[in-house]
Design a protein around this motif. Structure first.
Motif, PDB file in Angstrom:
ATOM      1  N   PRO A 187       0.822  -1.225   0.000  1.00  0.00           N
ATOM      2  CA  PRO A 187       0.000   0.000   0.000  1.00  0.00           C
ATOM      3  C   PRO A 187       0.846   1.262   0.000  1.00  0.00           C
ATOM      4  O   PRO A 187       2.064   1.235   0.214  1.00  0.00           O
ATOM      5  N   GLU A 188       0.185   2.382  -0.228  1.00  0.00           N
ATOM      6  CA  GLU A 188       0.868   3.672  -0.184  1.00  0.00           C
ATOM      7  C   GLU A 188       1.494   3.890   1.199  1.00  0.00           C
ATOM      8  O   GLU A 188       0.939   3.463   2.212  1.00  0.00           O
ATOM      9  N   PRO A 189       2.659   4.565   1.243  1.00  0.00           N
ATOM     10  CA  PRO A 189       3.351   4.749   2.527  1.00  0.00           C
ATOM     11  C   PRO A 189       2.503   5.518   3.548  1.00  0.00           C
ATOM     12  O   PRO A 189       1.790   6.451   3.208  1.00  0.00           O
ATOM     13  N   VAL A 190       2.621   5.067   4.784  1.00  0.00           N
ATOM     14  CA  VAL A 190       1.967   5.750   5.906  1.00  0.00           C
ATOM     15  C   VAL A 190       2.956   5.796   7.059  1.00  0.00           C
ATOM     16  O   VAL A 190       3.928   5.043   7.096  1.00  0.00           O
ATOM     17  N   GLY A 191       2.719   6.692   8.002  1.00  0.00           N
ATOM     18  CA  GLY A 191       3.576   6.787   9.169  1.00  0.00           C
ATOM     19  C   GLY A 191       3.365   5.626  10.129  1.00  0.00           C
ATOM     20  O   GLY A 191       2.436   4.826   9.980  1.00  0.00           O
ATOM     21  N   LEU A 192       4.228   5.549  11.120  1.00  0.00           N
ATOM     22  CA  LEU A 192       4.167   4.445  12.084  1.00  0.00           C
ATOM     23  C   LEU A 192       2.806   4.341  12.747  1.00  0.00           C
ATOM     24  O   LEU A 192       2.193   3.273  12.779  1.00  0.00           O
ATOM     25  N   ALA A 196       0.047   1.370  12.165  1.00  0.00           N
ATOM     26  CA  ALA A 196       0.111   0.379  13.238  1.00  0.00           C
ATOM     27  C   ALA A 196      -1.167  -0.436  13.349  1.00  0.00           C
ATOM     28  O   ALA A 196      -1.123  -1.663  13.536  1.00  0.00           O
ATOM     29  N   ASP A 197      -2.329   0.209  13.244  1.00  0.00           N
ATOM     30  CA  ASP A 197      -3.591  -0.528  13.350  1.00  0.00           C
ATOM     31  C   ASP A 197      -3.710  -1.590  12.268  1.00  0.00           C
ATOM     32  O   ASP A 197      -4.129  -2.724  12.532  1.00  0.00           O
ATOM     33  N   ARG A 198      -3.348  -1.217  11.029  1.00  0.00           N
ATOM     34  CA  ARG A 198      -3.438  -2.180   9.930  1.00  0.00           C
ATOM     35  C   ARG A 198      -2.503  -3.356  10.172  1.00  0.00           C
ATOM     36  O   ARG A 198      -2.866  -4.515   9.913  1.00  0.00           O
ATOM     37  N   PHE A 480       5.611  -3.109   5.519  1.00  0.00           N
ATOM     38  CA  PHE A 480       6.433  -2.394   4.541  1.00  0.00           C
ATOM     39  C   PHE A 480       5.756  -1.125   4.022  1.00  0.00           C
ATOM     40  O   PHE A 480       6.413  -0.305   3.375  1.00  0.00           O
ATOM     41  N   ALA A 481       4.474  -0.953   4.297  1.00  0.00           N
ATOM     42  CA  ALA A 481       3.830   0.320   3.980  1.00  0.00           C
ATOM     43  C   ALA A 481       4.329   1.423   4.913  1.00  0.00           C
ATOM     44  O   ALA A 481       4.190   2.610   4.606  1.00  0.00           O
ATOM     45  N   ILE A 482       4.893   1.038   6.031  1.00  0.00           N
ATOM     46  CA  ILE A 482       5.500   1.998   6.958  1.00  0.00           C
ATOM     47  C   ILE A 482       6.972   2.116   6.603  1.00  0.00           C
ATOM     48  O   ILE A 482       7.696   1.122   6.611  1.00  0.00           O
ATOM     49  N   PRO A 483       7.457   3.284   6.225  1.00  0.00           N
ATOM     50  CA  PRO A 483       8.856   3.417   5.804  1.00  0.00           C
ATOM     51  C   PRO A 483       9.820   2.836   6.835  1.00  0.00           C
ATOM     52  O   PRO A 483       9.588   2.899   8.043  1.00  0.00           O
ATOM     53  N   ALA A 484      10.905   2.282   6.317  1.00  0.00           N
ATOM     54  CA  ALA A 484      11.869   1.620   7.187  1.00  0.00           C
ATOM     55  C   ALA A 484      12.395   2.547   8.267  1.00  0.00           C
ATOM     56  O   ALA A 484      12.571   2.143   9.421  1.00  0.00           O
ATOM     57  N   PHE A 485      12.643   3.820   7.925  1.00  0.00           N
ATOM     58  CA  PHE A 485      13.207   4.719   8.938  1.00  0.00           C
ATOM     59  C   PHE A 485      12.168   5.122   9.985  1.00  0.00           C
ATOM     60  O   PHE A 485      12.519   5.739  10.989  1.00  0.00           O
ATOM     61  N   ASP A 486      10.882   4.778   9.772  1.00  0.00           N
ATOM     62  CA  ASP A 486       9.883   4.965  10.821  1.00  0.00           C
ATOM     63  C   ASP A 486       9.778   3.728  11.715  1.00  0.00           C
ATOM     64  O   ASP A 486       9.433   3.829  12.896  1.00  0.00           O
ATOM     65  N   ARG A 487      10.059   2.558  11.133  1.00  0.00           N
ATOM     66  CA  ARG A 487      10.042   1.329  11.940  1.00  0.00           C
ATOM     67  C   ARG A 487      11.324   1.166  12.743  1.00  0.00           C
ATOM     68  O   ARG A 487      11.345   0.435  13.743  1.00  0.00           O
ATOM     69  N   HIS A 488      12.393   1.805  12.305  1.00  0.00           N
ATOM     70  CA  HIS A 488      13.679   1.688  12.987  1.00  0.00           C
ATOM     71  C   HIS A 488      13.852   2.848  13.971  1.00  0.00           C
ATOM     72  O   HIS A 488      13.548   3.988  13.641  1.00  0.00           O
ATOM     73  N   SER A 489      14.329   2.548  15.157  1.00  0.00           N
ATOM     74  CA  SER A 489      14.508   3.584  16.164  1.00  0.00           C
ATOM     75  C   SER A 489      15.825   3.371  16.890  1.00  0.00           C
ATOM     76  O   SER A 489      16.215   2.230  17.165  1.00  0.00           O
TER      77      SER A 489
END
Length: 598
Positions: A187-192, A196-198, A480-489
């Motif tokens: 899907p189209e990119p979304v923020g964390l 998260a719900d999806r 993967f719809a959540i950008p990697a740099f948003d999943r990584h902290s």
């Protein structure tokens, strides 16, 4: 419309019988036949005239959904056939065309080849195709995979001339053409927080599907880490779970304590196996199945047979495989940010990461900027390094790179370096520009899925049928719809998990550490050293002139003394590859339960 058919393991050949003699290529022109190895998988088919659809595996589609999907088959909207919960193969026919598709993670593999008569044959077993065409093992490619990883050659199997369909792609067949079609459909990119719900819904459904699919308890790994613990907690809400944990004198006591705490919190049956010297890795016991390809789990047969014995024979066994890939991202997101023009953000994250790992940020930042030069450049540069020499092992710690020559590169002969360089140059010629974090997440996903796929025969011999909900298509897409740099902290661990499943206990999601099996691997090398020496010295990679046995043996002996932990992963890969080469896969059956020519 025809009624949906369902069969068990011994009747899967009847479920896909409609594919025999009716597919594209059965008239004039190249034949397009295939073999589906379904094992214990559930198979269902629907049809409406010339439109036909089969799903084989754990598929959450209801009967009505399968019938409605025939409209997607008619229109060639192939990706729509991969969006149900679960893990499964798809075979779809419309006039003159057929699609054969696995999953995004490549747990459900698909392979194909050309026969001497220019017929295209496909199968879910590369060895079966190799045995039909007389193809041998591709030793230079196996050497390249040992040195550089398999992610650079996703279209190749270990057999000469047998092609692989990469995870996220489907094999599209007509009477006069063969092509691959993209079915990733992320899907189209979304923020964390937006995504998260999806993700939480997709993962809940992935676990629930396994709990609904049959009667009786389900087994589950429970290592004490976040991934397996979450799967156990969600599964326990749906039905009876029997959780198993491996422990020996070298296991992290914290992991064992966390596993017990999770089991108590979930109220599930739990057994902790007490391993010892006999369960150490690299025993390679006689009689263990070799499988179609080398698999890392071949080194852990003793450990697996020990802790999985209490859950043998159950209808499914939940694992946490894939959690690291979908819940988190690697430091590949740093050069990805540079490629995206976000240099300041990348620099801040590199500095934070360096402080966390107690290292200087300057050299890391330079590596990040160099990596942003791109993938084809990195492949060509590494090939040149191998060709011209000398070759030195890269430092174990540092920023992510497209291709990092490690210790295994120093084990190659001159001919071996030339052969691996040739494979890298071919990869560079076919490579396009890609964002670093995109490349890395898909490479990691496919590698994890391939590991799960290739280890299946080992677990089948133990009476265990693993299922991997983190690797399901819809779970992967949601992550993967959540950008990697948003999943990584750099300040929290796997933040997606807590955001997606807020009702998980805080003492679990706040955990920051997880034990490893490095100590067990070193002890296993020492215990089985004499046999492992022979395994390397007599390897076909050595007799073919690709591997310098003396260099590899020196490293093996140092690693067995605990002096070379940095290259253990590469040594592990080399040893299972050498073992597989001398053991070889079992002869492919012409027909057996779960096998059908299509």
């Amino acid at each position: 419309m025809d009624q949906v058919k369902e069969r068990g393991m011994h009747e899967i050949h009847e479920v896909v019988e409609w594919m025999t003699g009716t597919g594209p290529g059965r008239r004039a022109g190249p034949g397009l036949s295939g073999v589906l190895l379904g094992g214990a998988a559930r198979a269902r088919t629907v049809a409406d005239g010339p439109l036909r659809l089969a799903v084989v595996g754990e598929c959450g589609a209801e009967e009505a959904e399968l019938h409605r999907a025939l409209a997607a088959v008619a229109a060639g909207r192939w990706a729509e056939l991969t969006t149900w919960a679960g893990s499964y193969w798809v075979i779809a026919d419309r006039p003159g065309e057929r699609l054969v598709c696995g999953d995004l993670a490549n747990v459900r593999g698909v392979f194909y080849t050309l026969t001497a008569h220019d017929e295209v044959r496909w199968a879910t077993s590369p060895h079966l195709l190799a045995s039909q065409t007389g193809a041998g093992v591709d030793l230079p490619l196996l050497a390249a995979r040992t040195v550089a990883g398999e992610q650079h050659w996703p279209h190749h199997s270990p057999y000469t001339g047998v092609r692989a369909v990469p995870g996220g792609w489907g094999l599209h067949l007509t009477d006069d053409a063969v092509r691959l079609v993209d079915v990733t459909a992320v899907p189209e990119p979304v923020g964390l927080w937006e995504g998260a719900d999806r993700f939480g819904q997709a993962f809940n459904e992935a676990v629930a599907l396994r709990m609904r699919a049959g009667e009786g308890p389900v087994g589950a790994d429970l290592s004490g880490g976040l991934d397996s613990s979450t799967a156990v907690l969600l599964a326990a809400r749906q039905g009876e779970v029997r959780a198993v944990t491996y422990a020996d004198p070298l296991t992290s006591a914290e992991d064992t304590a966390f596993a017990a705490r999770v089991a108590d919190h979930a109220g599930v049956w739990h057994r902790t196996a007490a391993g010892g010297q006999d369960e150490l890795p690299f025993a390679f016991p006689a009689g263990a199945p070799a499988g179609d390809e080398p698999t890392l789990d071949a080194a852990n047969t003793g450990m697996d047979s020990c802790y999985l014995a209490p859950v043998a024979g159950l209808r499914a066994h939940l694992t946490g495989h894939g959690g690291d890939v979908v819940l988190d991202a690697s430091s590949a997101c740093f050069p990805g940010l540079v490629q995206a023009g976000q240099r300041r953000r990348a620099h801040r994250q590199v500095v934070a990461w360096a402080r966390l790992h107690n290292t200087a940020p300057g050299p890391l930042w330079q590596q990040v900027k160099d990596t942003a030069d791109g993938y084809p450049h990195a492949l060509a540069q590494t090939a040149q390094t191998l060709e011209t020499g000398p070759v030195f092992a890269a430092p174990a710690h540092g920023a992510w790179s497209w291709l990092k020559l490690g210790t295994a590169a120093t084990w190659l002969t001159a001919d071996g370096r030339a052969a691996v360089a040739a494979w890298l140059r071919r990869a560079a010629q076919g490579a396009g520009e890609v964002r670093a974090e995109e490349f890395d997440q898909w490479a990691a996903l496919r590698a994890t899925g391939a590991c799960a796929r290739t280890s299946t025969p080992l677990y089948a011999a133990l009476g265990v049928r693993p299922v991997h909900p983190y690797l399901d298509n819809q779970v992967v897409r949601a992550a993967f719809a959540i950008p990697a740099f948003d999943r990584h902290s750099t300040v929290s661990y796997k933040p997606l998990l807590a955001a997606a499943l807020p009702d998980l206990p805080g003492w679990l999601t706040s955990r920051r550490s997880k034990g490893a099996f490095t100590a067990q691997r070193i002890a296993g090398l020492a215990r089985h050293l004499a046999r492992l020496r022979s395994l390397i010295a007599d390897s076909p990679l050595v007799t073919a002139g690709l591997l310098d046995a003396d260099a590899a043996l020196r490293f093996l002996e140092a690693a067995a003394r605990g002096e070379r932990a940095a290259g253990l992963a590469e040594l592990h890969q080399l040893l299972v590859t050498c073992h597989w080469l001398v053991t070889g896969p079992a002869p492919a059956p012409a027909w057996a339960p779960g096998v059908r020519s299509c």
